[in-house]
Scaffold this motif. Structure first.
Motif, PDB file in Angstrom:
ATOM      1  N   THR A  10      -6.152  -1.034 -11.695  1.00 57.81           N
ATOM      2  CA  THR A  10      -7.245  -1.106 -10.735  1.00 57.81           C
ATOM      3  C   THR A  10      -8.478  -1.635 -11.470  1.00 57.81           C
ATOM      4  N   GLY A  11      -9.499  -2.028 -10.713  1.00 59.44           N
ATOM      5  CA  GLY A  11     -10.725  -2.520 -11.327  1.00 59.44           C
ATOM      6  C   GLY A  11     -10.473  -3.714 -12.217  1.00 59.44           C
ATOM      7  N   GLN A  59      -3.346   2.163 -15.337  1.00 64.00           N
ATOM      8  CA  GLN A  59      -3.619   2.027 -13.908  1.00 64.00           C
ATOM      9  C   GLN A  59      -4.235   0.655 -13.644  1.00 64.00           C
ATOM     10  N   ARG A  64      -2.762   1.898   1.169  1.00 62.80           N
ATOM     11  CA  ARG A  64      -3.284   2.147  -0.168  1.00 62.80           C
ATOM     12  C   ARG A  64      -4.805   2.135  -0.227  1.00 62.80           C
ATOM     13  N   TRP A 122      -5.585   7.286   0.703  1.00 55.80           N
ATOM     14  CA  TRP A 122      -5.310   6.822  -0.652  1.00 55.80           C
ATOM     15  C   TRP A 122      -3.986   7.404  -1.086  1.00 55.80           C
ATOM     16  N   ARG A 148     -13.594  -5.994  -0.270  1.00 59.51           N
ATOM     17  CA  ARG A 148     -12.724  -5.475  -1.326  1.00 59.51           C
ATOM     18  C   ARG A 148     -11.363  -6.164  -1.276  1.00 59.51           C
ATOM     19  N   PHE A 190      -9.336  -8.005  -4.349  1.00 59.84           N
ATOM     20  CA  PHE A 190      -8.046  -7.434  -4.716  1.00 59.84           C
ATOM     21  C   PHE A 190      -6.964  -8.507  -4.750  1.00 59.84           C
ATOM     22  N   ILE A 217      -6.985  -0.148   0.857  1.00 62.53           N
ATOM     23  CA  ILE A 217      -7.672  -1.442   0.793  1.00 62.53           C
ATOM     24  C   ILE A 217      -7.949  -1.870   2.223  1.00 62.53           C
ATOM     25  N   GLY A 229      -1.104   3.473  -9.550  1.00 63.16           N
ATOM     26  CA  GLY A 229      -2.197   3.287  -8.600  1.00 63.16           C
ATOM     27  C   GLY A 229      -1.909   2.238  -7.551  1.00 63.16           C
ATOM     28  N   ASN A 230      -0.936   1.376  -7.820  1.00 66.06           N
ATOM     29  CA  ASN A 230      -0.526   0.338  -6.872  1.00 66.06           C
ATOM     30  C   ASN A 230       0.956   0.054  -7.114  1.00 66.06           C
ATOM     31  N   TYR A 233     -13.325 -11.651  -7.532  1.00 65.88           N
ATOM     32  CA  TYR A 233     -13.638 -10.376  -8.181  1.00 65.88           C
ATOM     33  C   TYR A 233     -14.702 -10.619  -9.251  1.00 65.88           C
ATOM     34  N   ARG A 268      -6.775  -4.727 -13.185  1.00 65.36           N
ATOM     35  CA  ARG A 268      -6.047  -5.602 -12.269  1.00 65.36           C
ATOM     36  C   ARG A 268      -6.515  -7.046 -12.430  1.00 65.36           C
TER      37      ARG A 268
END
Length: 641
Positions: free
Chosen positions: A249-250, A247, A42, A627, A49, A53, A44, A520-521, A59, A253
């Motif tokens: 992400t960022g 999604q 994915r 990705w 990062r 994650f 990562i 996205g995950n 984060y 998450r």
């Protein structure tokens, strides 16, 4: 009959030892190999990062003032309202994202404004009103002396209503995440992540997360005023984020991770900070420590209120009240609504399947069906089921009229009552990355109203136009398929290949490192080959009072040659006769059922996603890529609990 989906298996990578070691440090006593493969697949791969994650403590979230002058204007206007003792109204929405956003503003702004005296909230009735601001509601608030409206999860395109509010000397602050108008609306401030670059860490915020960012900015600006810690709102944020399928992400998450940590504090009915959430968790047999406890438990129940009753005002009280007895009553009413929702959804789905049996699906590229008996509140859910099961974009329409002879509204976007019936209204859901919104938009000349995004849309059209619309959108669907090659055949993707011997606690702990999962995950899917099924049976599920709910699940055990022990599993919405006999291959998701029933049956189990006889088809490996964009819905769908 429609073509069976193709199965694909992700390629396995040879991973750097230091990467696997870094992953294993987050799962003490485990190898980290499974999680490392998934993370590498994915994209990562950077160790810095990776830390952010897997652990929200590493984060660095973006500042609320990344919204720049819009956030400053919003904060300044709220400070002015506080200084002048103005009355402020929160205007929310009736889905889980909108309700939790309303609750966040009710509690968050309630630290600065006196609730019920200076501060109130309004949520439209799904079955009588539409999403967004309404002139009638604005008139009511103006008559009550409110001079500032703060929207949440709505409002970006309500240009006429915003101008109407100005006629009553009312200002509007919009917090939203939906489609933007061509020009900035005439508001005091608009906080909408769609104005940010697509790669920005705040770009995918849902409505509740945008509302939280506004409260966060107020906390930073007036740090000595609030009595409640800001993090107390995070469980509400997690519920709205995960239920809205944004999604993850960022910052999405990060907020979901922090929110699930806060949500776990509601496991104890006696000491829960939110008695309503604690009671809901008990009724839906969830513990609150997993994102699936939201997507399959809390989210559907919160959404069920407006789908069945229309009016979802009491949901905010359920989420925020400290009155345990009142919360118990409201939670049980919510549970009853969800039981009714499941029954309605199942009835409509059965009718749709029966209608589809009479169609030639080989020439059907977009499914379009209408019926006067279908409840509009569940059409989006059923359309999602049918789109996945039949591998085609699906549009379901209702031509029903309510008891007041007002045309019921769609569940995705505002449609005011029309003086020119009859209109059909309904919902559309896509599949396989097909841009359904564009397909619908291309037929706008046949429609009354429409709105949405590439994977979900709402629409209304004259009943007399349904046949023309069906023919035209099928022609457009065929042309899009020929031009892009998308949608030729559905794909079911597996991330890892495992055996029955590998299923269980250790594998689950590694897969859990990737949570919260979502767009996205995606939830990791496992291919298990050459298995056979034993002890297969199906039954109706039961509600919290032990009464049967008209929804089927099949339970089973699987075996293979890797070990002597069987492993339990469940297939939601399917009968035992659908399980093939003999050796099979299966794609599954590994889960932990944490609820203890009368048989004290806490257990690890699999959820069956797809199954077929062994040797039916080869498994196509997916090319190694950096990705993955995954448009699969969570499984089982939200309708199952």
């Amino acid at each position: 009959m429609f073509e069976q989906p193709q199965w694909q298996v992700q390629s396995r990578f040879d991973l750097p030892e230091e990467f696997v070691l870094a992953v294993s440090q987050y799962a003490a006593g485990l190898s980290g190999q499974y999680a490392a493969q998934l993370l590498w697949q994915r994209g990562i791969r950077d160790l810095d990062r990776l830390a952010g994650f897997l652990d929200p403590r590493h984060y660095c979230p973006a500042s609320s003032f990344e919204f720049k002058e819009e956030m400053q204007w919003a904060v300044d206007r709220l400070q002015q309202a506080r200084q002048k003792a103005e009355k402020v109204a929160i205007w929310g929405d009736f889905d889980a994202d909108g309700i939790t956003a309303t609750a966040v503003l009710w509690e968050g702004l309630g630290q600065f404004f006196s609730q019920n005296q200076q501060l109130t909230y309004h949520i439209p009735d799904r079955l009588k009103e539409s999403h967004g601001l309404s002139k009638r509601g604005i008139e009511t608030l103006a008559a009550q002396g409110y001079s500032l409206i703060v929207t949440c999860d709505t409002g970006s395109t309500n240009l006429d209503e915003i101008e109407y509010a100005h006629q009553y000397a009312m200002d509007v602050i919009v917090t939203d995440h939906h489609t933007l108008p061509d020009d900035r609306p005439p508001v005091t401030a608009i906080l909408n992540p769609r104005y940010l670059p697509s790669e920005h860490p705040l770009a995918n915020l849902s409505g509740v997360a945008v509302a939280y960012k506004l409260v966060e900015a107020l906390y930073e600006t007036l740090p000595d005023v609030p009595q409640q810690p800001l993090e107390a709102l995070l469980d509400l944020v997690a519920i709205g984020l995960i239920a809205d399928l944004v999604q993850l992400t960022g910052d999405c998450r990060y907020l979901a991770q922090r929110g699930i940590q806060q949500l776990q504090k509601n496991q104890d009915l006696v000491h829960s900070p939110r008695p309503g959430i604690a009671k809901l968790l008990e009724l839906c047999r969830k513990s609150g420590d997993r994102p699936t406890d939201i997507s399959f438990g809390l989210g559907p129940r919160i959404n069920a209120i407006s789908r069945i009753y229309g009016d979802a005002q009491f949901c905010v009280e359920l989420l925020t009240s400290q009155d345990k007895e009142r919360c118990r009553q409201l939670a049980e009413e919510t549970e009853l609504a969800n039981v009714r929702r499941k029954s309605l959804q199942r009835d409509v789905a059965q009718q749709v399947v029966a209608r589809l049996a009479q169609l030639d699906l080989s020439t059907t590229h977009v499914i379009v069906l209408a019926d006067p008996q279908w409840s509009v509140g569940v059409l989006g859910l059923v359309a999602g089921q049918i789109a996945q099961d039949y591998d085609r974009p699906t549009i379901l329409l209702s031509t029903a009229i309510d008891s007041d002879n007002e045309w019921v509204t769609d569940d995705l976007f505002p449609i005011p009552p029309s003086p020119y019936p009859p209109l059909a209204r309904g919902s559309a859901r896509s599949v396989n990355q097909i841009d359904l919104y564009q397909l619908v938009k291309n037929q706008s000349h046949l429609l009354h109203r429409f709105g949405g995004h590439p994977f979900a849309a709402g629409l209304s059209l004259p009943v007399e136009n349904i046949s023309l619309f069906t023919e035209a959108i099928n022609r457009q669907g065929r042309e899009q398929q020929m031009e892009t090659g998308i949608g030729d055949r559905a794909v079911v993707q597996a991330d890892l290949t495992v055996t029955v011997a590998e299923l269980g606690k250790e594998l689950f702990r590694e897969l859990k490192l990737l949570e919260p999962c979502g767009i996205g995950n995606p939830v990791p899917r496992l291919l298990i080959q050459n298995i056979w099924f034993t002890r297969v049976w199906h039954k109706n599920i039961q509600d919290w009072k032990g009464r049967k709910v008209q929804y089927i699940k099949t339970e089973f055990e699987i075996r293979d040659d890797s070990c002597d022990r069987p492993f339990p599993g469940v297939w939601w919405g399917h009968y035992r006769d659908e399980i093939p006999s003999g050796r099979c291959d299966a794609i599954v998701e590994l889960d932990f059922n944490s609820y203890e029933d009368h048989r004290q049956r806490q257990r690890y189990e699999i959820r069956l996603i797809a199954v077929r006889p062994t040797g039916q088809d080869s498994h196509s490996p997916t090319p190694a890529i950096d990705w993955i964009l995954d448009y699969r819905p969570p499984s089982p769908p939200h309708s199952l609990t």
